[in-house]
Design an enzyme around this catalytic site. Structure first.
Site, PDB file in Angstrom:
ATOM      1  N   ARG A   1      45.973  48.638  41.290  1.00 16.70           N
ATOM      2  CA  ARG A   1      47.076  47.695  41.062  1.00 16.70           C
ATOM      3  C   ARG A   1      47.402  47.498  39.576  1.00 16.70           C
ATOM      4  O   ARG A   1      48.520  47.120  39.242  1.00 16.70           O
ATOM      5  CB  ARG A   1      46.753  46.344  41.707  1.00 16.70           C
TER       6      ARG A   1
ATOM      7  N   ASP B   1      55.208  29.846  45.399  1.00 10.67           N
ATOM      8  CA  ASP B   1      54.316  30.995  45.274  1.00 10.67           C
ATOM      9  C   ASP B   1      53.934  31.141  43.807  1.00 10.67           C
ATOM     10  O   ASP B   1      54.680  30.712  42.919  1.00 10.67           O
ATOM     11  CB  ASP B   1      54.995  32.276  45.773  1.00 10.67           C
TER      12      ASP B   1
END
Lengths: 121, 278
Positions: B32, B140
């Protein structure tokens, strides 16, 4: 075990769909166009139909209209599975009596999601 | 990635987001962070970690934390929470709220599929809402996710994961290869950036909190702190919806499970000192 008739003129698509549906515990039959599919339905009405749109001899939408107007033809759950991915095609399919609509390309997750949505699994 | 670099990144991510990265996640971290390094023009992961150690580039730290968050979501995910919302929670709240708005918080809204699913469901309930309006807030930690949520534009693949075709026909229109949610549904949801480790009292109080499949990434003390603070943010009976594989049991007693409703909890006012507002 529920039965599903896969109607698609592509042998590859029928093979992929068969594998997905057999993994979902369906007994799978195949037809390569709408007319062949109607004959199979007259012999034995399936619980579900996974239906392509563009096919030779008889296309999916004509098959669906014929199926829905034939004796017992209102029973199968019909899920379109087609490259036709515009809103007007979706509306036309649903008005003709489809229960759900899959836009190709598809995978097992989408098929499972749509079949669950219409109570097939 | 060198063990010392992994430990540094894991500590940084944990401090900033609460996410726990155990050594078996080293491959995940490398896979990632590679795209983050490429996007920032940093030649290697070693150099990326060196930059992080200097802390001179705060947006880089944000990008790393963002990259390590898991944003898996889809419309009407798991179905059951939405059935509970329709058949248990909303009827109860409509009866109790006497016309006041029902406030719902999606605490890990990701790219918006969950709050929009709630908005579409509420729209379909019509007279069952008893005239009650519903206010939905999606939060979020990931700015990248919130941008997508606010845009309300989804791929063909995304609109086929869990979204019944009737909802697609009613609430979406095709734009190029993608599908855009209607302004009516989009305007029913507000979005705000929020780290669950931070103080979220300013968000106000809610009748329902969706906090699904997010606390699984935190350690037990962090889960407890978040749940205990959420309990003070809900208006009794204060419903909490968690993921099917999650529970508050053994973590905190401020929420108690609702019988025969998996994943649904109500706040226990005796544990929080909360009472329903007049």
């Amino acid at each position: 075990m529920k039965s599903c008739l896969v109607v698609d003129d592509s042998r590859v698509i029928r093979k992929v769909a068969r594998r997905i549906l057999e993994d979902m515990d369906f007994q799978v039959n195949e037809a390569e166009d709408g007319q062949a599919a109607l004959r199979k339905c007259q012999q034995e009405m399936p619980d579900a139909v996974l239906l392509d749109w563009n096919m030779p001899v008889m296309n999916g939408i004509d098959f669906l209209r014929e199926l829905r107007s034939s004796p017992g033809g209102e029973a199968p759950v019909v899920v379109f599975c087609t490259t036709e991915n515009d809103m007007s095609s979706i509306v036309e399919a649903m008005e003709a009596g489809a229960n759900e609509y899959i836009m190709k390309p598809f995978d097992s997750e989408i098929v499972q999601s749509k079949f669950a949505e219409v109570g097939l699994i | 990635m060198k063990p010392a670099d992994f430990d540094f990144v894991a500590k940084l991510v944990r401090e900033r987001s609460g996410l726990v990265l155990t050594p078996d996640k080293a491959y995940l971290v490398e896979s990632r962070l590679g795209p983050v390094a490429r996007k920032e023009g940093i030649p290697s992961l070693d150099d990326l970690v060196s930059s992080l150690r200097l802390r001179t580039h705060s947006p880089l730290v944000d990008a790393v934390v963002d990259a390590m968050t898991t944003n898996e979501t889809f419309f009407f995910r798991d179905k059951t929470p939405f059935e509970l919302l329709e058949n248990v929670i909303i009827p109860d709240l409509v009866a109790k709220k006497r016309g006041a708005p029902i406030k719902i918080w999606c605490a890990a809204a990701s790219t918006g599929q969950e709050p929009y699913s709630i908005a579409m469901l509420v729209d379909s309930l019509g007279h069952k809402m008893g005239g009650c309006k519903v206010e939905i807030l999606g939060t979020d930690i990931s700015e990248r996710c919130l941008e997508k949520a606010k845009a309300g534009i989804y791929t063909q693949f995304e609109v086929q994961r869990g979204l019944p075709v009737q909802y697609l026909m009613k609430h979406f229109k095709k734009e190029g290869e993608n599908w855009k949610i209607s302004d009516q549904v989009r305007s029913a949801v507000r979005y705000r950036s929020m780290n669950l480790l931070d103080d979220f009292r300013a968000l106000g109080r809610f009748d329902v909190i969706f906090c699904r499949n997010v606390l699984i990434y935190f350690d037990a003390p962090t889960k407890k702190r978040i749940l205990d603070r959420m309990a003070t943010q809900v208006e009794p009976p204060g419903y909490l919806l968690m993921g099917a594989a999650e529970t508050t049991l053994g973590i905190t007693d401020v929420f108690k499970p609702v019988q025969n409703a998996r994943g649904l909890y109500t706040v226990d006012p005796t544990k929080t000192g909360l009472t329903r507002a007049a």
